[in-house]
Enzyme design. Structure first.
Site, short mmCIF file in Angstrom:
data_model
loop_
_atom_site.label_atom_id
_atom_site.label_comp_id
_atom_site.label_asym_id
_atom_site.label_seq_id
_atom_site.Cartn_x
_atom_site.Cartn_y
_atom_site.Cartn_z
N TYR A 29 14.95 -6.25 14.97
CA TYR A 29 14.72 -6.06 13.54
C TYR A 29 15.81 -6.75 12.72
CZ TYR A 29 13.99 -3.55 9.12
OH TYR A 29 13.77 -3.22 7.81
N SER A 56 0.80 -1.22 0.00
CA SER A 56 0.00 0.00 0.00
C SER A 56 0.84 1.27 0.00
CB SER A 56 -0.93 0.01 1.22
OG SER A 56 -0.18 0.04 2.43
N GLY A 107 6.81 -1.09 -1.07
CA GLY A 107 5.80 -1.99 -1.63
C GLY A 107 4.99 -1.34 -2.73
#
Length: 242
Positions: free
Chosen positions: A150, A9, A13
């Site tokens: 992460y 979105s 991406g």
């Protein structure tokens, strides 16, 4: 051909979705909560060409992903290319990470990739053609202070990529990872102007990457003529980490 972009979105991406749409491919934009952003990216892709769908699912849920897969198949949009782009960041000292935060980041970044890949790779194997491209991070290669969690998930993505590539190579399916350095997206908006300038000074090319530059590499890896490239972790990072 059809491409599924998870987390499609916004940011990298969305840039990936637009890049494939530019080439006239069918594009599935996956999102979880960002409904309006997904629709806006879909509108952009439709203006560029190709058929476009949006699909919502929590990547942590096998049941929701199964329903998404059925929806795509019902609409003739079973993907030939899966781009596992969705992920969440975490910044903070390891000493301050709670079990709940650890489990959540692991679930989105690793479990989500595993589930999505496992569910969609079967038809690729049957067709003897497919592309799985995992969007990792430079920190999965070098590690980063205050980003242990992460970095761990992205290192896991890289290992997953290398191992699965060997497993699927005889079936004509390639598996690669793109591990970007600093990219000019919302993920870095927590840095103020001075901090972003200092970050750019650390990078030999003197700037952050643009999402379109990452998208171009992802598209290249998806091409039929890239079939001899598999099990690779390619890091477009401006010479920051070599």
């Amino acid at each position: 051909m059809t491409v599924l972009v998870t987390g499609g979105s916004r940011g990298i991406g969305a840039a990936i979705a637009r890049r494939f749409a530019t080439e006239g491919m069918n594009v599935v934009i996956h999102y979880n909560h960002s409904h309006e952003a997904a629709n806006e990216t879909a509108r952009q892709c439709m203006r560029l060409g190709g058929q476009v769908m949006t699909a919502s699912a929590d990547l942590r849920s096998r049941e929701q992903l199964i329903r998404m897969k059925e929806k795509l198949e019902d609409n003739g949009m079973s993907p030939d290319i899966v781009v596992n782009n969705a992920g969440i960041a975490h910044y903070g000292m390891l000493a301050d990470v709670t079990d709940e935060v650890w489990d959540d980041v692991m679930a989105v970044n690793l479990r989500g990739m595993y589930l999505c890949t496992q569910l969609f790779m079967g038809p690729m194997i049957n067709r003897r053609f497919g592309r799985i491209i995992n969007v990792s991070s430079v920190w999965g290669l070098s590690g980063a202070s205050c980003e242990v969690l992460y970095s761990t998930t992205k290192g896991g993505m890289n290992a997953f990529t290398k191992a699965l590539a060997k497993e699927l190579a005889p079936s004509g399916v390639t598996v690669n990872a793109v591990a970007p350095g600093a990219v000019d997206t919302a993920m870095n908006q927590h840095l103020d102007e001075q901090e972003q300038a200092a970050l750019a000074e650390e990078i030999p090319v003197g700037r952050l990457a643009q999402p379109d530059e990452i998208a171009s590499l992802v598209y290249f890896l998806a091409l039929p003529e890239s079939g001899y490239i598999t099990g690779q972790v390619i890091s477009p990072n401006g010479g920051w980490v070599t």
